[in-house]
Design a protein around this motif. Structure first.
Motif, PDB file in Angstrom:
ATOM      1  N   VAL A 118      43.992  -6.074  37.622  1.00 51.76           N
ATOM      2  CA  VAL A 118      42.964  -6.927  38.219  1.00 51.76           C
ATOM      3  C   VAL A 118      42.438  -6.226  39.469  1.00 51.76           C
ATOM      4  N   ARG A 141      36.556  -8.009  41.238  1.00 50.63           N
ATOM      5  CA  ARG A 141      36.306  -9.257  41.958  1.00 50.63           C
ATOM      6  C   ARG A 141      36.035  -8.934  43.413  1.00 50.63           C
ATOM      7  N   GLU A 154      45.251 -12.812  47.572  1.00 52.50           N
ATOM      8  CA  GLU A 154      45.211 -12.746  46.110  1.00 52.50           C
ATOM      9  C   GLU A 154      46.204 -11.705  45.589  1.00 52.50           C
ATOM     10  N   SER A 202      49.711 -12.987  45.461  1.00 55.09           N
ATOM     11  CA  SER A 202      50.066 -14.002  44.467  1.00 55.09           C
ATOM     12  C   SER A 202      49.775 -13.536  43.044  1.00 55.09           C
ATOM     13  N   ASN A 203      49.330 -12.296  42.884  1.00 54.42           N
ATOM     14  CA  ASN A 203      48.973 -11.829  41.550  1.00 54.42           C
ATOM     15  C   ASN A 203      49.659 -10.495  41.264  1.00 54.42           C
ATOM     16  N   PRO A 241      46.072 -19.950  42.063  1.00 54.96           N
ATOM     17  CA  PRO A 241      47.362 -19.593  41.461  1.00 54.96           C
ATOM     18  C   PRO A 241      47.789 -20.582  40.367  1.00 54.96           C
ATOM     19  N   LYS A 269      45.843 -19.863  37.207  1.00 51.25           N
ATOM     20  CA  LYS A 269      46.370 -18.624  36.632  1.00 51.25           C
ATOM     21  C   LYS A 269      47.653 -18.909  35.858  1.00 51.25           C
ATOM     22  N   SER A 291      44.053 -13.449  36.400  1.00 49.01           N
ATOM     23  CA  SER A 291      43.725 -13.842  37.768  1.00 49.01           C
ATOM     24  C   SER A 291      43.168 -15.259  37.786  1.00 49.01           C
ATOM     25  N   GLY A 292      43.466 -15.989  38.852  1.00 49.14           N
ATOM     26  CA  GLY A 292      42.963 -17.359  38.971  1.00 49.14           C
ATOM     27  C   GLY A 292      41.588 -17.434  39.609  1.00 49.14           C
TER      28      GLY A 292
END
Lengths: 283, 294
Positions: free
Chosen positions: A152, A181, A192, A195-196, B135, B138, B145-146
């Motif tokens: 991502v 993004r 982000e 959390s990803n 989140p 997601k 990805s959220g």
């Protein structure tokens, strides 16, 4: 009718004279600094400490992006522009058209770190791999020896100096993959990434010092050593993605503006550069 | 001056004052159109209207600057559509409950809470979306990805719902009691009365509420900018990132060199946005006329 026109003319002339006089006071007591969001924290602490030692003087700092600051400098709405990139050719052209001669000062260095999630098993990448990720040629972490998962890609918005710098120096002036993004701030980007597990992004090295995200070691080429972004590696230039932090003024600075710029380059100012998380010019 | 003529002049002055107030708003609309037109004309002259249908938005580039707006338009439409899909049933059903079924005590609790929801600044909602909703989305949908259209739509729905509830509820409560009493006296149940009598009678108000809600959704900027990921790609999947027209203008206007192609392109986006809301209002007016009952 003629009399009226004459009266108006005289009145306008008086007004213009009056304004002209009020715009050039003998001693400037306030300066405006506008520009880079990356540098906004740095410039605020700099201004705060500067004002402590200069009673009665006022320094106001606003962000908005390097481009916004440069535009403001050229429009005469700010005294100093803080920029995390050099002025572009077309901006110099615009300055020339307006009869201005912007002066450039370097007050510190910033390493651009590449962030991934702490769970990511990839620890180092080459510049070319980074370029391929951000241009969409590498799409899965398994291609880089990590856990399988779709990469991502996160970037800053196009109004950010960091965006332009990354595009110019890491992507070799190429474009980002269009599914990247675009985040409105580095803080949102870090949020982000934290959390990803499959996200990758970039930003000032100062944002990577908490443990929410992992900074990658970067190799210039496949054979060169993997370098972690630290103060020494950024200053010495061994870390491949580092940039200077600039201040711009219109013409050679004088008075309070000169005092402020001298303050930034003095040991006191350089100490603040380090405190805020950037790299001072000398060790 | 006689008393009569004094009164005559007084009336005239007041009349002109009121008239000028009314004209001002029309003037402002006209001026906004003129200004947008003037600032976007250079772009249309240079690139033509075909740029509206070019899918690539790449305004800052060392290689090839492109100002295709199709991805932005489709992004706005997708988010708006999804938000409407979520907000309308939710809002209208809540309004019916509050107006027709809730006890007076419940109503006293619901209404202020809903009005509070309407008062949350969109940047706060955006932050909430970034940290909590994205989140969650997601996790629930097993996405990479959220930051996508669905998360944006959820937040927008949250913003449209208070408008829809408040106005629909007023419309439903304004249906004369005699309608319902007539329905009951014919042996209809409470639910039958609500669906066959009360709601149709209040339909024009409900449609107005929905249109106002959609209007808020189309024009909303900050929250969508924070959670949709802002990637300018064309997709009709709710789980893909989208870049809306409003977010584009807001994110790029501050940086853009004055008078450049990019600058004028942003004004073209403004015009497209204005025409969209204009069309929305026209449709709303038509619907209102068609269904006006009583």
């Amino acid at each position: 009718m003629k009399k009226l026109a004459l009266c108006t003319l005289v009145f306008a002339a008086i007004l213009a004279l009056g304004c002209g006089r009020s715009e050039t006071p003998k001693e400037k007591t306030a300066i405006d600094i506008k520009g880079s969001d990356t540098m906004v924290n740095l410039m605020s602490s700099m201004a705060e400490n500067f004002m402590k030692g200069h009673a009665g003087k006022n320094v106001a700092v606003t962000g908005g992006g390097s481009g916004t600051g440069i535009a403001a400098l050229l429009n005469g709405t700010t005294d100093i522009c803080a920029a995390s990139r050099t002025m572009l050719g077309k901006e110099y052209d615009l300055a020339k058209q307006k009869g201005l001669s912007p002066q450039e000062f370097v007050i510190g260095m910033d390493g651009l770190a590449v962030f991934v999630n702490p769970q990511n098993t990839v620890d180092s990448l080459t510049l070319d791999q980074i370029k391929q990720i951000f241009q969409g040629q590498i799409t899965d972490w398994s291609q880089l020896g990590g856990q399988p998962g779709e990469v991502v890609v996160l970037s800053r918005e196009s109004n950010s100096g960091t965006y332009v710098y990354f595009k110019e120096h890491v992507l070799a002036k190429g474009d980002f993959v269009n599914s990247a993004r675009l985040m409105t701030s580095t803080a949102a980007l870090v949020q982000e990434v934290s959390s990803n597990a499959n996200a990758i992004g970039y930003g000032g090295e100062a944002y990577g010092h908490d443990s929410k995200v992992k900074m990658l070691n970067v190799r210039k080429t496949a054979d060169s050593p993997a370098i972690f972004p630290t103060e020494t590696t950024v200053r010495e230039g061994t870390y491949p993605i580092a940039r200077p932090l600039f201040l711009y003024t219109n013409g050679v600075p004088a008075g309070l503006i000169k005092e402020f710029i001298d303050y930034c380059n003095a040991p006191e100012g350089q100490r603040i550069v380090r405190e805020v998380g950037y790299v001072p010019l000398k060790g | 001056m006689t008393e009569l003529s004094r009164q005559y002049w007084k009336a005239r002055v007041i009349r002109y004052f009121f008239q000028s107030c009314a004209i001002t708003s029309i003037l402002i609309v006209v001026l906004v159109f003129l200004f947008l037109g003037r600032e976007s004309l250079p772009f249309i002259q240079k690139f033509g209207l075909s740029e509206l249908f070019n899918p690539v938005w790449q305004p800052v580039s060392f290689e090839d600057e492109q100002f295709g707006m199709l991805a932005l338009i489709s992004g706005s439409l997708l988010v708006t559509f999804l938000a409407t899909l979520i907000a309308v049933p939710f809002g209208v059903i809540s309004a019916i409950y509050i107006a027709e079924m809730a006890s007076p005590v419940e109503r006293e609790i619901w209404k202020p809470v809903i009005e509070m929801l309407a008062g949350i600044p969109s940047v706060v909602l955006g932050f909430f979306g970034l940290v909590v909703v994205a989140p969650l989305v997601k996790e629930v949908f097993h996405l990479s990805s959220g930051l996508n259209a669905l998360t944006g739509a959820l937040l927008l729905a949250l913003m449209a719902i208070p408008t829809i509830i408040t106005i629909s509820e007023d419309a439903i409560r304004n249906v004369p009691n005699s309608y319902k009493e007539a329905s009951y006296s014919l042996g209809a149940s409470k639910l039958q009365t609500i669906w066959k009598v009360t709601v149709p009678a209040a339909l024009s108000g409900i449609v107005a509420a929905v249109m106002l809600g959609i209007g808020r959704v189309v024009g909303e900027t900050m929250a969508v900018m924070m959670v949709t990921g802002n990637a300018a790609i064309i997709s009709f999947s709710p789980t893909e990132s989208v870049r809306t027209m409003t977010a584009t203008v807001a994110a790029e206007m501050g940086e853009v060199p004055f008078g450049s192609d990019h600058y004028h392109a942003l004004f073209v986006i403004g015009i497209v946005l204005l025409l969209m809301t204009f069309a929305l209002n026209m449709v709303a007016q038509r619907v209102l006329k068609k269904y006006r009952i009583g």
